[in-house]
Design a protein around this motif. Structure first.
Motif, PDB file in Angstrom:
ATOM      1  N   PHE A  94       0.846  -1.203   0.000  1.00 49.94           N
ATOM      2  CA  PHE A  94       0.000   0.000   0.000  1.00 49.94           C
ATOM      3  C   PHE A  94       0.874   1.242   0.000  1.00 49.94           C
ATOM      4  O   PHE A  94       0.601   2.216  -0.692  1.00 49.94           O
ATOM      5  CB  PHE A  94      -0.920   0.032   1.229  1.00 49.94           C
ATOM      6  CG  PHE A  94      -1.888  -1.125   1.301  1.00 49.94           C
ATOM      7  CD1 PHE A  94      -2.177  -1.883   0.187  1.00 49.94           C
ATOM      8  CD2 PHE A  94      -2.512  -1.434   2.505  1.00 49.94           C
ATOM      9  CE1 PHE A  94      -3.066  -2.950   0.253  1.00 49.94           C
ATOM     10  CE2 PHE A  94      -3.401  -2.483   2.585  1.00 49.94           C
ATOM     11  CZ  PHE A  94      -3.682  -3.254   1.460  1.00 49.94           C
TER      12      PHE A  94
ATOM     13  N   TRP B 118      -6.678 -12.360  11.233  1.00 51.79           N
ATOM     14  CA  TRP B 118      -6.972 -10.942  11.380  1.00 51.79           C
ATOM     15  C   TRP B 118      -6.723 -10.536  12.831  1.00 51.79           C
ATOM     16  O   TRP B 118      -7.257 -11.159  13.738  1.00 51.79           O
ATOM     17  CB  TRP B 118      -8.427 -10.627  11.020  1.00 51.79           C
ATOM     18  CG  TRP B 118      -8.733 -10.844   9.568  1.00 51.79           C
ATOM     19  CD1 TRP B 118      -9.646 -11.696   9.064  1.00 51.79           C
ATOM     20  CD2 TRP B 118      -8.143 -10.174   8.459  1.00 51.79           C
ATOM     21  NE1 TRP B 118      -9.656 -11.634   7.695  1.00 51.79           N
ATOM     22  CE2 TRP B 118      -8.736 -10.706   7.289  1.00 51.79           C
ATOM     23  CE3 TRP B 118      -7.152  -9.203   8.320  1.00 51.79           C
ATOM     24  CZ2 TRP B 118      -8.397 -10.292   6.010  1.00 51.79           C
ATOM     25  CZ3 TRP B 118      -6.808  -8.799   7.039  1.00 51.79           C
ATOM     26  CH2 TRP B 118      -7.420  -9.333   5.905  1.00 51.79           C
ATOM     27  N   PRO B 119      -5.914  -9.535  13.061  1.00 47.82           N
ATOM     28  CA  PRO B 119      -5.700  -9.086  14.443  1.00 47.82           C
ATOM     29  C   PRO B 119      -6.925  -8.312  14.927  1.00 47.82           C
ATOM     30  O   PRO B 119      -7.807  -7.974  14.145  1.00 47.82           O
ATOM     31  CB  PRO B 119      -4.479  -8.180  14.333  1.00 47.82           C
ATOM     32  CG  PRO B 119      -4.494  -7.696  12.925  1.00 47.82           C
ATOM     33  CD  PRO B 119      -5.173  -8.737  12.093  1.00 47.82           C
TER      34      PRO B 119
ATOM     35  N   PHE C 176      -4.790  -3.232  14.646  1.00 50.63           N
ATOM     36  CA  PHE C 176      -4.709  -3.344  13.198  1.00 50.63           C
ATOM     37  C   PHE C 176      -3.917  -2.185  12.605  1.00 50.63           C
ATOM     38  O   PHE C 176      -4.085  -1.035  12.984  1.00 50.63           O
ATOM     39  CB  PHE C 176      -6.129  -3.361  12.623  1.00 50.63           C
ATOM     40  CG  PHE C 176      -6.187  -3.822  11.194  1.00 50.63           C
ATOM     41  CD1 PHE C 176      -6.073  -5.165  10.891  1.00 50.63           C
ATOM     42  CD2 PHE C 176      -6.343  -2.921  10.166  1.00 50.63           C
ATOM     43  CE1 PHE C 176      -6.124  -5.600   9.581  1.00 50.63           C
ATOM     44  CE2 PHE C 176      -6.391  -3.343   8.847  1.00 50.63           C
ATOM     45  CZ  PHE C 176      -6.285  -4.687   8.558  1.00 50.63           C
ATOM     46  N   ASP C 177      -3.021  -2.508  11.705  1.00 49.99           N
ATOM     47  CA  ASP C 177      -2.247  -1.478  11.006  1.00 49.99           C
ATOM     48  C   ASP C 177      -2.831  -1.340   9.605  1.00 49.99           C
ATOM     49  O   ASP C 177      -2.642  -2.202   8.743  1.00 49.99           O
ATOM     50  CB  ASP C 177      -0.771  -1.892  10.946  1.00 49.99           C
ATOM     51  CG  ASP C 177       0.075  -0.862  10.223  1.00 49.99           C
ATOM     52  OD1 ASP C 177      -0.501   0.115   9.670  1.00 49.99           O
ATOM     53  OD2 ASP C 177       1.299  -1.018  10.209  1.00 49.99           O
ATOM     54  N   ALA C 178      -3.546  -0.241   9.386  1.00 50.44           N
ATOM     55  CA  ALA C 178      -4.264  -0.073   8.122  1.00 50.44           C
ATOM     56  C   ALA C 178      -3.317   0.125   6.943  1.00 50.44           C
ATOM     57  O   ALA C 178      -3.711  -0.015   5.791  1.00 50.44           O
ATOM     58  CB  ALA C 178      -5.220   1.109   8.218  1.00 50.44           C
ATOM     59  N   PHE C 179      -2.053   0.461   7.234  1.00 43.27           N
ATOM     60  CA  PHE C 179      -1.124   0.742   6.133  1.00 43.27           C
ATOM     61  C   PHE C 179      -0.363  -0.495   5.688  1.00 43.27           C
ATOM     62  O   PHE C 179       0.425  -0.453   4.764  1.00 43.27           O
ATOM     63  CB  PHE C 179      -0.121   1.823   6.561  1.00 43.27           C
ATOM     64  CG  PHE C 179      -0.776   3.147   6.782  1.00 43.27           C
ATOM     65  CD1 PHE C 179      -1.374   3.824   5.726  1.00 43.27           C
ATOM     66  CD2 PHE C 179      -0.814   3.717   8.039  1.00 43.27           C
ATOM     67  CE1 PHE C 179      -1.986   5.043   5.931  1.00 43.27           C
ATOM     68  CE2 PHE C 179      -1.427   4.937   8.242  1.00 43.27           C
ATOM     69  CZ  PHE C 179      -2.016   5.599   7.186  1.00 43.27           C
ATOM     70  N   ARG C 180      -0.591  -1.595   6.401  1.00 44.55           N
ATOM     71  CA  ARG C 180       0.156  -2.805   6.109  1.00 44.55           C
ATOM     72  C   ARG C 180      -0.733  -3.781   5.353  1.00 44.55           C
ATOM     73  O   ARG C 180      -1.821  -4.112   5.816  1.00 44.55           O
ATOM     74  CB  ARG C 180       0.544  -3.434   7.452  1.00 44.55           C
ATOM     75  CG  ARG C 180       1.857  -4.104   7.461  1.00 44.55           C
ATOM     76  CD  ARG C 180       2.084  -4.606   8.888  1.00 44.55           C
ATOM     77  NE  ARG C 180       2.544  -5.976   8.814  1.00 44.55           N
ATOM     78  CZ  ARG C 180       3.773  -6.291   8.488  1.00 44.55           C
ATOM     79  NH1 ARG C 180       4.648  -5.345   8.244  1.00 44.55           N
ATOM     80  NH2 ARG C 180       4.136  -7.544   8.410  1.00 44.55           N
ATOM     81  N   ALA C 181      -0.282  -4.241   4.204  1.00 40.80           N
ATOM     82  CA  ALA C 181      -1.053  -5.251   3.476  1.00 40.80           C
ATOM     83  C   ALA C 181      -0.871  -6.575   4.194  1.00 40.80           C
ATOM     84  O   ALA C 181       0.252  -6.992   4.453  1.00 40.80           O
ATOM     85  CB  ALA C 181      -0.559  -5.359   2.038  1.00 40.80           C
ATOM     86  N   GLN C 182      -1.953  -7.186   4.587  1.00 40.50           N
ATOM     87  CA  GLN C 182      -1.841  -8.439   5.315  1.00 40.50           C
ATOM     88  C   GLN C 182      -2.917  -9.416   4.870  1.00 40.50           C
ATOM     89  O   GLN C 182      -3.497 -10.120   5.688  1.00 40.50           O
ATOM     90  CB  GLN C 182      -1.907  -8.185   6.824  1.00 40.50           C
ATOM     91  CG  GLN C 182      -2.933  -7.143   7.211  1.00 40.50           C
ATOM     92  CD  GLN C 182      -2.669  -6.558   8.602  1.00 40.50           C
ATOM     93  OE1 GLN C 182      -2.552  -7.290   9.570  1.00 40.50           O
ATOM     94  NE2 GLN C 182      -2.553  -5.238   8.690  1.00 40.50           N
ATOM     95  N   LEU C 183      -3.192  -9.401   3.577  1.00 41.22           N
ATOM     96  CA  LEU C 183      -4.212 -10.329   3.098  1.00 41.22           C
ATOM     97  C   LEU C 183      -3.680 -11.145   1.928  1.00 41.22           C
ATOM     98  O   LEU C 183      -2.640 -10.824   1.339  1.00 41.22           O
ATOM     99  CB  LEU C 183      -5.488  -9.594   2.709  1.00 41.22           C
ATOM    100  CG  LEU C 183      -5.575  -8.882   1.348  1.00 41.22           C
ATOM    101  CD1 LEU C 183      -6.969  -8.379   1.113  1.00 41.22           C
ATOM    102  CD2 LEU C 183      -4.566  -7.775   1.235  1.00 41.22           C
TER     103      LEU C 183
ATOM    104  N   ILE D  72      -5.024 -12.799  -1.694  1.00 39.00           N
ATOM    105  CA  ILE D  72      -6.130 -12.773  -2.658  1.00 39.00           C
ATOM    106  C   ILE D  72      -5.972 -13.969  -3.580  1.00 39.00           C
ATOM    107  O   ILE D  72      -4.891 -14.194  -4.123  1.00 39.00           O
ATOM    108  CB  ILE D  72      -6.095 -11.477  -3.493  1.00 39.00           C
ATOM    109  CG1 ILE D  72      -6.030 -10.263  -2.571  1.00 39.00           C
ATOM    110  CG2 ILE D  72      -7.297 -11.404  -4.428  1.00 39.00           C
ATOM    111  CD1 ILE D  72      -5.736  -8.969  -3.296  1.00 39.00           C
TER     112      ILE D  72
END
Lengths: 727, 80
Positions: free
Chosen positions: A167, A194-195, A200-207, A209
């Motif tokens: 991101f 999911w933490p 949660f760090d919204a700037f970190r991609a953690q998914l 797809i």
């Protein structure tokens, strides 16, 4: 050839070179994680590129190799020489496919059996260690079993694990799938779990797809290839749609019979209505995509095409519509010459050309202005303006020439990087341990030179290994390391490029060369005895000389070194030799940086072929001899009200004249240094591009001759210096 | 504002929500636990925004205006 395909070939070859490089380094040091990573990435990217070209056989073979390399990276598989050999074999196969593709302009169709053979190598490797099963694909299997409907149509399974900083790097991973028309399933899962939102760090991609895609577009494949290791993809074979049975099947059969009827008036209309009927049947069977595609045939498709499509629907072979056609376009103009190897050019050099083009346009516009002045009749102003324009244009053309020559400059890496692999093979077959070091790969030279260096360098390397390097026992006795070192190095020296092959072998056995030269009667015994050691060593370049005690497959056919000298001299270079007994040999090529190609017209006069620089030739004239008249001691003829002196080329250059002059005289009207003359020749020949070499030795300073070059048939072509001749 | 609390006490997403909106969405969801997310006016959402919705699983008022989000993303967010 399709531009796409061309680009693919260039990139694939670069990746293969990189992968080969990494694999060979890995063989030296199996623990080198960086090289292993490099090889893995090259295979991964190559696989992606093959996917983009829809070359599934190649993608499959590379995928098998990539899996094993991935296992090696994870420490699940040891890096063994066998693994490296298998990976290199895989690359060899890919090179063959690429060559076939380059030759035909299409990816080979029957590559599957070859791909199977490659895949089997790696399955075998993987089977040795149960842990190393292709785990990569399990996610794809899970994806397929989770969506059986989509699985039947999917051609590509994609797993995208964005880099945590994706991101921040401005990537929007989901957007990748947004415009993909063939998207069948899309799913998200957390990279870990999911933490809590609080953490949660919204700037970190953690998914993660995952997606299944039917007929992925080329643009999509390109984008996932560009994402590199973040995206893993598996090629899938879509299952054919089920055959239609029962009343629906009968209805289709009926349409087919109707179409089989007499062609002629209304055939197209019948085909259209048949397509609509079949489309409706498909839509009712829940096969909307196929129905749409069939309906699209209703408007104007030939009856035969519609019938063919219906037959496919009946047999179940009717595949969903591809989003767009990826058939490689075959360029009918693509001749073998047009497919000659392409050249990668630095953007800066292209920019320089673009700028020059701009300036040329301005100069052209200025000429329009001059022509307007001419219309007004101001002769002096026109002359002045033209002089200025001529100066500008002359400068621009000179710069353009330089810029274009610069385009042709390549680093020697292009040729050097082919050798490590070849030396490795020679080492294996000769059973002489040796390693190749390369230095100065970034040294640049003209494309013609770089590309022509491969063969002579290969000969020299072969000779170094075969004749220069001693056997392991001899080396041990001499206190040398058991593994020999051969160094291939390049450097620039002024206008010249020096390429050297140095070995740490036994040096040239001068006594033995003397003995062989005497036995082969290369020269009279007394002359041979008078030669210094250095001169004797140089005899290895003499035609027909070979010092090999046994003829090996590698060298020793006595064609090597003299062919090397010929090849290098043809490029305008020279070969020299430095050898020290017991310490090794250096073979040095001294080459010009660029090869000046001159376009010449060949003519014959007095049984000798001459070249006249094309830029000097105005026209050729054939006229009855009586039109040539004596003017004092000289001769001349009248060409469009102008008296043009005639120069008898053969006579002027001291060649014999034919006893009886021809009734018709062949004249080449040429100009140089502001003078004009008709050169009388016996015969007019072809136009050709030649590499001009200045005359050396005894011929140096021959009046009227600018240089010489070898013709394809071995004759010497003397290129005339018109400036001097016309004085 | 592409992310804001609306009169109904729900977090409203509107227009195209960019990557920076993820942080705003996250803080609103943290400040108002249990708040629903109304994305009917949403015309596009960056992956970072989708990721917050995936992690937080708020109740959703939809469908979003963007067809891609409605077809592909909403079903994944409403499924439990």
């Amino acid at each position: 050839m399709n531009e796409f395909l061309e680009q693919f070939l260039i990139e694939a070859r670069e990746l293969i070179e990189q992968a080969t490089d990494d694999l060979l380094a890995l063989e030296e040091d199996p623990a080198d994680a960086e090289r292993l990573g490099g090889a893995f990435r090259a295979f991964h990217t190559l696989k992606g590129a093959a996917g983009i070209m829809e070359f599934t056989a190649m993608a499959r073979a590379l995928h098998a190799a990539e899996d094993v390399l991935a296992a090696a990276r994870a420490g699940e598989e040891p890096v063994t020489p066998a693994l490296i050999s298998d990976a290199l074999t895989c690359l060899d196969q890919v090179v063959q496919w690429l060559d076939a593709t380059e030759a035909s302009g299409e990816t080979p169709v029957n590559a599957d059996a070859e791909a199977d053979a490659i895949v089997r190598r790696f399955v075998r490797v993987a089977a040795l260690d149960p842990v190393a099963e292709p785990q990569e694909d399990r996610w794809a299997q899970a994806l397929l079993s989770g969506a059986p409907d989509a699985a039947a149509r999917a051609e590509l399974a994609v797993r995208y694990i964005p880099h945590p900083d994706a991101f921040l790097d401005g990537e929007d991973p989901v957007a990748l799938f947004r415009d993909e028309p063939g998207l069948l399933t899309l799913a998200f899962s957390p990279a870990g779990a999911w933490p809590d939102l609080a953490d949660f760090d919204a700037f970190r991609a953690q998914l993660v797809i995952t997606a299944l895609i039917a007929s992925p577009t080329a643009a999509f494949r390109e984008r996932i290839a560009a994402l590199g290791e973040q995206v893993d993809s598996v090629e899938l074979t879509p299952q054919p749609a089920p055959a239609l049975a029962g009343p629906a099947g009968e209805l289709l059969q009926g349409q087919l019979e109707m179409l089989a009827g007499a062609a002629g008036d209304g055939a197209a209309g019948r085909a259209g209505s048949a397509a609509i009927v079949v489309a409706n049947v498909l839509r009712r069977s829940g096969r909307a995509d196929e129905a749409d595609r069939m309906a699209s045939l209703a408007a104007g498709a030939a009856p035969a095409v519609v019938a063919d499509a219906i037959r496919q629907v009946i047999s179940g072979a009717w595949a969903p519509a591809p989003a767009e056609s990826h058939e490689p376009e075959i360029d009918p103009k693509a001749t073998p010459e047009a497919m000659a190897r392409s050249l990668r050019v630095d953007v800066e050099r292209v920019d320089a050309l673009v700028n020059l083009t701009g300036e040329l346009t301005i100069a052209t516009n200025a000429l329009a202005h001059v022509s307007a002045m001419a219309a007004e009749g101001d002769v002096e102003a026109v002359a002045r303006a033209l002089r200025g324009q001529h100066g500008d244009l002359e400068r621009l053309v000179r710069e353009l020439q330089r810029a274009v020559l610069n385009l042709r400059v390549l680093p020697l890496r292009q040729v050097f990087q082919r050798f490590p692999r070849l030396v490795r093979e020679m080492v294996v077959s000769l059973e002489k341990p040796a390693r190749l070091l390369t230095e100065g790969e970034a040294t640049e030279a003209d494309k013609t030179i770089v590309e022509a260096l491969f063969e002579p360098l290969l000969h020299v390397l072969r000779n170094a290994l075969d004749h220069g390097v001693e056997s392991a026992e001899v080396r041990a006795a001499a206190g040398k390391p058991p593994s020999a070192t051969i160094t291939l190095r390049a450097r620039s020296e002024g206008d010249q490029v020096i390429v050297e092959v140095e070995d740490d072998g036994g040096g040239i056995d001068v006594a033995r060369v003397r003995e062989i030269a005497a036995r082969r009667e290369l020269m009279p015994a007394d002359e041979l005895a008078a030669l210094s050691d250095v001169e004797v060593a140089d005899l290895i370049f003499a035609p027909g000389f070979s010092t090999a005690r046994t003829v090996t497959t590698i060298s020793g056919r006595g064609v090597g070194m003299d062919a090397v000298r010929t090849a290098v001299e043809r490029l305008g270079g020279r070969v020299s030799l430095h050898s020290e007994a017991g310490l090794g040999t250096i073979v040095r090529f001294t080459l010009p940086f660029s090869v000046m190609m001159s376009r010449v017209m060949t003519v014959e006069a007095g049984d000798q072929v001459f070249g006249i620089p094309m830029e000097a030739v105005l026209e050729t004239v054939r006229l009855p001899r009586d039109r040539i008249v004596g003017v004092g001691t000289a001769q001349a003829f009248v060409l469009r009200d102008r008296t043009v002196p005639v120069i008898d080329l053969a006579q002027t250059l001291g060649r014999a004249r034919p006893a009886t002059p021809r009734a018709q005289a062949n004249l080449v009207v040429a100009t140089a240094g502001g003078r004009i003359a008709g050169l009388e020749v016996d015969r007019l020949g072809d136009r050709m591009d030649v590499m001009l070499k200045p005359l050396q030795g005894l011929l140096a300073g021959t009046p009227g001759v600018a240089g010489a070059t070898l013709l394809g048939d071995g004759r010497v072509l003397l290129v005339l210096d018109l400036q001097e001749l016309l004085q | 504002m592409t992310v804001a609390l609306n009169d109904a006490g729900a977090v409203a997403l509107s227009d195209v929500c960019g990557p920076d909106d993820a942080e705003a969405l996250l803080s609103l969801l943290l400040a108002h636990p249990g708040a629903a997310v109304d994305w009917r006016a949403c015309e596009g959402a960056h992956t970072a925004v989708i990721q917050v919705l995936l992690a937080g699983r708020p109740a959703l008022a939809g469908p979003p205006r963007d067809a891609f989000l409605a077809q592909w993303v909403e079903p994944l967010l409403s499924a439990r």
